[in-house]
Design an enzyme around this catalytic site. Structure first.
Site, PDB file in Angstrom:
ATOM      1  N   ASP A 112      39.910  47.651  37.982  1.00  0.00           N
ATOM      2  CA  ASP A 112      40.240  46.242  37.762  1.00  0.00           C
ATOM      3  C   ASP A 112      40.943  46.132  36.405  1.00  0.00           C
ATOM      4  OD1 ASP A 112      39.647  43.289  38.750  1.00  0.00           O
ATOM      5  OD2 ASP A 112      38.988  43.351  36.669  1.00  0.00           O
ATOM      6  N   HIS A 310      37.675  45.223  46.899  1.00  0.00           N
ATOM      7  CA  HIS A 310      38.119  45.406  45.529  1.00  0.00           C
ATOM      8  C   HIS A 310      37.222  46.323  44.701  1.00  0.00           C
ATOM      9  CE1 HIS A 310      40.072  44.387  41.754  1.00  0.00           C
ATOM     10  NE2 HIS A 310      38.908  44.012  41.237  1.00  0.00           N
TER      11      HIS A 310
END
Length: 337
Positions: A112, A310
């Site tokens: 991320d 994610h």
């Protein structure tokens, strides 16, 4: 200088907590194993704890695995100034951690927001960061458009989440009254088994007068996240608040100015990318992945995990561990020592 850090956290067996001094303050880290140094950098809204499944796996494979709390998180320093969270400061923290651990070189791996922090660490300090692993967010060199201008064009009548995060205090007012519930909704919204069905309103866009959490769906935790895991994350942010983590988003224009001299530059060290095929970061940035032959000319391998969202190293820890270890063991000796 370093000192033991108190561990009020969910334990990782045989891992050691430390506070190390860096030029910008202190960084809390959790380490396990011995051997070549692998620095693990988390994203938003996470913690060193996001690497809890990687620390023992990398240690068992013969590496010194070190997961940090990025500045603004956990027990690391939390400067008050917004511009203290610019990319150059995060790169300096990583350099400082390597030095504080008595190493000269390291492999850096980020997820991320940790992915661009890792990428820029490798780009700016190739003498120290000899290989780079990127999870979820692809590498994209600095472009010619100011980021906030680009984000303002996304979403039409709705506000892109990065734009929503720009105003100090605005997102904090949404999140901090019930941190645990907000985190649960955010994690679930980007996890393969709990994200909104295809075609529903996207999580990352905010209608006028609404909140980001208005797009959260249901109250089921994703399969990778236990109640105890959520308790750990919530306790960290209830203690520290969200301003430091959100300030990373508030420096995108400063980063664009600071990194002008590196505009368009490739990363030339050996690299790895792992993403999920259901992750918006992977789909939005598909062109960045296609550009890897130019932007990551020494890419060793790139993996898009089918049916993954994610939070790749938590959703698919065994698979990610195998890919990381295989990559690390494939690196030339000078890139992992």
């Amino acid at each position: 200088m370093s000192q033991p850090a108190p561990s009020a956290s969910a334990p990782v067996p045989d891992a050691k907590h430390r506070l190390v001094e860096v030029p910008g303050g202190r960084i809390h880290l959790v380490e396990q194993g011995s051997g070549p140094l692998v620095l693990l950098v988390h994203g938003f809204p996470e913690s060193w704890y996001s690497w809890r499944k990687q620390l023992p796996a990398l240690a068992a494979a013969g590496f010194h695995a070190v997961a940090i709390d990025v500045r603004g998180y956990g027990r690391s320093s939390k400067p008050h100034e917004v511009d203290a969270y610019r990319m150059l400061a995060h790169v300096a923290d990583n350099v400082g951690v390597v030095g504080a651990l008595g190493a000269e070189m390291a492999v850096v791996v980020g997820h991320d927001w940790g992915s661009p922090i890792a990428a820029n660490s490798a780009l700016l300090r190739p003498d120290i960061f000899t290989a780079v692993g990127l999870l979820s967010v692809p590498y994209a060199p600095r472009g010619g458009v100011r980021p906030t201008d680009a984000f303002a064009r996304i979403g039409g009548s709705e506000e892109f989440y990065v734009s929503y995060f720009q105003e100090p205090g605005r997102a904090e007012a949404e999140i901090e009254p019930n941190v645990r519930a907000w985190l649960a909704g955010f994690y679930a919204g980007l996890s393969a088994d709990t994200m909104p069905p295809a075609g529903e309103d996207p999580l990352f866009f905010v209608p006028e007068g609404a909140k980001l959490s208005d797009r959260f769906v249901g109250d089921t935790l994703p399969s990778w996240l236990t109640e105890a895991d959520l308790d750990f994350y919530a306790a960290e942010f209830e203690r520290t608040g969200l301003t430091g983590p959100l300030n990373r988003y508030r420096n995108v224009d400063r980063d664009w100015e600071d990194l002008a001299v590196w505009g368009g530059s490739p990363i030339t060290q050996p690299s790895l990318f792992i993403g999920g095929d259901l992750d918006p970061s992977t789909t939005w940035m598909a062109d960045a992945i296609k550009a890897y032959p130019t932007t990551l000319p020494r890419l060793v391998s790139s993996h898009i995990l089918e049916g993954c969202g994610h939070w790749v190293q938590q959703e698919r820890s065994d698979e990610v561990n195998r890919l990381l270890v295989d990559w690390l063991q494939s690196l030339p000796a000078h890139a992992s020592s």
